[in-house]
Design a protein around this motif. Structure first.
Motif, PDB file in Angstrom:
ATOM      1  N   PRO A  38      46.068  12.382  44.614  1.00 16.29           N
ATOM      2  CA  PRO A  38      45.008  12.231  45.602  1.00 16.29           C
ATOM      3  C   PRO A  38      43.676  12.717  45.066  1.00 16.29           C
ATOM      4  N   ALA A  39      42.587  12.161  45.598  1.00 18.27           N
ATOM      5  CA  ALA A  39      41.264  12.573  45.163  1.00 18.27           C
ATOM      6  C   ALA A  39      41.004  14.025  45.513  1.00 18.27           C
ATOM      7  N   LYS A  40      41.599  14.485  46.623  1.00 20.24           N
ATOM      8  CA  LYS A  40      41.426  15.865  47.032  1.00 20.24           C
ATOM      9  C   LYS A  40      42.774  16.549  47.112  1.00 20.24           C
ATOM     10  N   ALA A  41      42.765  17.850  46.942  1.00 21.84           N
ATOM     11  CA  ALA A  41      43.979  18.636  47.086  1.00 21.84           C
ATOM     12  C   ALA A  41      43.594  19.966  47.697  1.00 21.84           C
ATOM     13  N   PRO A  42      44.498  20.615  48.419  1.00 21.39           N
ATOM     14  CA  PRO A  42      44.160  21.899  49.019  1.00 21.39           C
ATOM     15  C   PRO A  42      43.720  22.905  47.977  1.00 21.39           C
ATOM     16  N   ALA A  43      42.727  23.714  48.323  1.00 21.06           N
ATOM     17  CA  ALA A  43      42.246  24.731  47.396  1.00 21.06           C
ATOM     18  C   ALA A  43      43.382  25.660  47.012  1.00 21.06           C
ATOM     19  N   GLY A  44      43.405  26.047  45.743  1.00 21.22           N
ATOM     20  CA  GLY A  44      44.448  26.950  45.275  1.00 21.22           C
ATOM     21  C   GLY A  44      45.520  26.229  44.484  1.00 21.22           C
ATOM     22  N   ASP A  45      45.608  24.882  44.616  1.00 17.19           N
ATOM     23  CA  ASP A  45      46.575  24.137  43.822  1.00 17.19           C
ATOM     24  C   ASP A  45      46.183  24.207  42.353  1.00 17.19           C
ATOM     25  N   ALA A  46      47.173  24.046  41.459  1.00 16.65           N
ATOM     26  CA  ALA A  46      46.897  24.043  40.028  1.00 16.65           C
ATOM     27  C   ALA A  46      45.895  22.933  39.721  1.00 16.65           C
ATOM     28  N   LEU A  47      44.937  23.239  38.873  1.00 13.54           N
ATOM     29  CA  LEU A  47      43.879  22.275  38.591  1.00 13.54           C
ATOM     30  C   LEU A  47      43.416  22.421  37.145  1.00 13.54           C
ATOM     31  N   ARG A  57      45.386  17.534  38.987  1.00 13.64           N
ATOM     32  CA  ARG A  57      45.896  18.559  39.899  1.00 13.64           C
ATOM     33  C   ARG A  57      47.405  18.720  39.752  1.00 13.64           C
ATOM     34  N   SER A  58      47.783  19.439  38.731  1.00 14.18           N
ATOM     35  CA  SER A  58      49.191  19.770  38.517  1.00 14.18           C
ATOM     36  C   SER A  58      49.249  20.934  37.547  1.00 14.18           C
ATOM     37  N   ALA A  59      50.401  21.568  37.481  1.00 14.42           N
ATOM     38  CA  ALA A  59      50.574  22.695  36.557  1.00 14.42           C
ATOM     39  C   ALA A  59      50.530  22.235  35.105  1.00 14.42           C
ATOM     40  N   THR A  60      50.689  20.937  34.872  1.00  8.66           N
ATOM     41  CA  THR A  60      50.658  20.388  33.509  1.00  8.66           C
ATOM     42  C   THR A  60      49.412  19.526  33.313  1.00  8.66           C
ATOM     43  N   GLY A  61      48.329  19.888  34.002  1.00  7.25           N
ATOM     44  CA  GLY A  61      47.122  19.065  33.965  1.00  7.25           C
ATOM     45  C   GLY A  61      46.566  18.832  32.577  1.00  7.25           C
ATOM     46  N   SER A 146      35.533  26.923  35.196  1.00  4.87           N
ATOM     47  CA  SER A 146      36.666  27.720  35.665  1.00  4.87           C
ATOM     48  C   SER A 146      37.999  27.037  35.430  1.00  4.87           C
ATOM     49  N   PHE A 147      37.971  25.721  35.252  1.00  5.56           N
ATOM     50  CA  PHE A 147      39.210  24.959  35.210  1.00  5.56           C
ATOM     51  C   PHE A 147      39.375  24.142  33.932  1.00  5.56           C
ATOM     52  N   GLY A 148      38.507  24.367  32.944  1.00  3.85           N
ATOM     53  CA  GLY A 148      38.555  23.503  31.771  1.00  3.85           C
ATOM     54  C   GLY A 148      38.418  24.228  30.450  1.00  3.85           C
ATOM     55  N   LEU A 149      38.127  23.448  29.415  1.00  2.08           N
ATOM     56  CA  LEU A 149      38.107  23.932  28.038  1.00  2.08           C
ATOM     57  C   LEU A 149      36.725  24.351  27.555  1.00  2.08           C
ATOM     58  N   LEU A 150      35.687  23.951  28.278  1.00  7.59           N
ATOM     59  CA  LEU A 150      34.322  24.196  27.837  1.00  7.59           C
ATOM     60  C   LEU A 150      33.515  24.913  28.911  1.00  7.59           C
ATOM     61  N   ASP A 151      32.485  25.603  28.486  1.00  3.41           N
ATOM     62  CA  ASP A 151      31.610  26.306  29.417  1.00  3.41           C
ATOM     63  C   ASP A 151      30.536  25.342  29.907  1.00  3.41           C
ATOM     64  N   GLU A 152      30.943  24.401  30.738  1.00  2.00           N
ATOM     65  CA  GLU A 152      30.041  23.389  31.271  1.00  2.00           C
ATOM     66  C   GLU A 152      30.349  23.225  32.757  1.00  2.00           C
ATOM     67  N   PRO A 153      29.543  23.836  33.635  1.00  2.00           N
ATOM     68  CA  PRO A 153      29.848  23.844  35.067  1.00  2.00           C
ATOM     69  C   PRO A 153      29.926  22.466  35.707  1.00  2.00           C
ATOM     70  N   GLN A 154      29.094  21.520  35.246  1.00  2.00           N
ATOM     71  CA  GLN A 154      29.126  20.161  35.802  1.00  2.00           C
ATOM     72  C   GLN A 154      29.102  19.178  34.637  1.00  2.00           C
ATOM     73  N   PRO A 155      30.278  18.774  34.144  1.00  2.00           N
ATOM     74  CA  PRO A 155      30.339  17.948  32.933  1.00  2.00           C
ATOM     75  C   PRO A 155      29.689  16.575  33.073  1.00  2.00           C
ATOM     76  N   VAL A 156      29.676  16.007  34.282  1.00  2.00           N
ATOM     77  CA  VAL A 156      29.082  14.678  34.449  1.00  2.00           C
ATOM     78  C   VAL A 156      27.568  14.779  34.291  1.00  2.00           C
TER      79      VAL A 156
END
Length: 219
Positions: A38-47, A57-61, A146-156
């Motif tokens: 889904p485009a959205k998922a409840p906050a706190g899910d693996a991301l 949005r999964s533990a294996t993202g 917070s959720f990725g490999l690079l220090d880029e807050p808004q990659p787009v």
């Protein structure tokens, strides 16, 4: 009957924003096996958010993203494959197919595709009540960082080289080159999943006390 907040926003902003939100918001986050989440998922899910801003949005993202980007499935992500993955996601966000991701499409990305990167998202609250899972901001990270490999807050938006509010495919390719160079610290010409996994774990490791403000993070 009262309309939903999204319907009211469309009515106030006109058909352009409505089209962008509808088109981009309905695009599911792709996974390596061809299925979608889904485009959205409840906050706190693996991301996990890819270097280009795509949410998984999964533990294996991270592994899901890597498997999809590694086109020949040889276990090594080349610069060419990396850039192609960035162009694929750029095309997904380009709702009106004009070759550019503009302000409306960027807003749709932030609010519908990856809302967790926004400061008001519940993902950034410190009162989530999840044992052993500190809020991202408590680690000194912002937005997608917070959720990725690079220090880029808004990659787009980060790919907008000339700051005109429109990201072209060329700018996306240039951003891919810069990001690949940051991730390929050994200058080997290829990225492997174990190396990227170690990088992600180092970035997301909880920090305590004043150390979280001064510790060095991978960029």
């Amino acid at each position: 009957m009262s309309r939903s907040p999204l319907r009211r926003a469309r009515g106030l902003a006109g058909p352009g924003l409505g089209l962008a939100i509808a088109s981009v918001g309905l695009l599911p986050a792709a996974t390596a096996n061809g299925q979608s989440s889904p485009a959205k998922a409840p906050a706190g899910d693996a991301l996990f958010i890819s270097p280009f801003g795509e949410p998984f949005r999964s533990a294996t993202g991270l592994a899901d993203w890597f498997a999809g980007a590694d086109a020949d499935h040889d276990g090594t992500l080349t610069r060419k494959e990396f850039a192609a993955d960035g162009l694929r996601f750029h095309a997904r966000l380009d709702a009106d197919r004009d070759g550019r991701v503009d302000g409306f499409e960027n807003n749709a990305y932030e609010n519908e595709v990856a809302p967790e990167i926004l400061p008001q998202s519940a993902a950034f609250r410190s009162d989530r009540g999840e044992p052993g899972a500190p809020a991202p901001r408590s680690r000194g990270l912002d937005g997608a960082s917070s959720f990725g490999l690079l220090d880029e807050p808004q990659p787009v938006r980060g790919a907008d080289r000339n700051y005109d509010g429109k990201i072209t495919a060329e700018e996306q390719s240039q951003a891919a080159g810069r990001r690949f160079a940051l991730l390929d610290e050994a200058a080997s010409g290829g990225l492997t999943l174990p190396v990227l996994q170690a990088r992600l774990e180092a970035r997301q490791a909880p920090a305590s006390g004043f150390g979280r403000f001064f510790r060095r993070r991978p960029d």
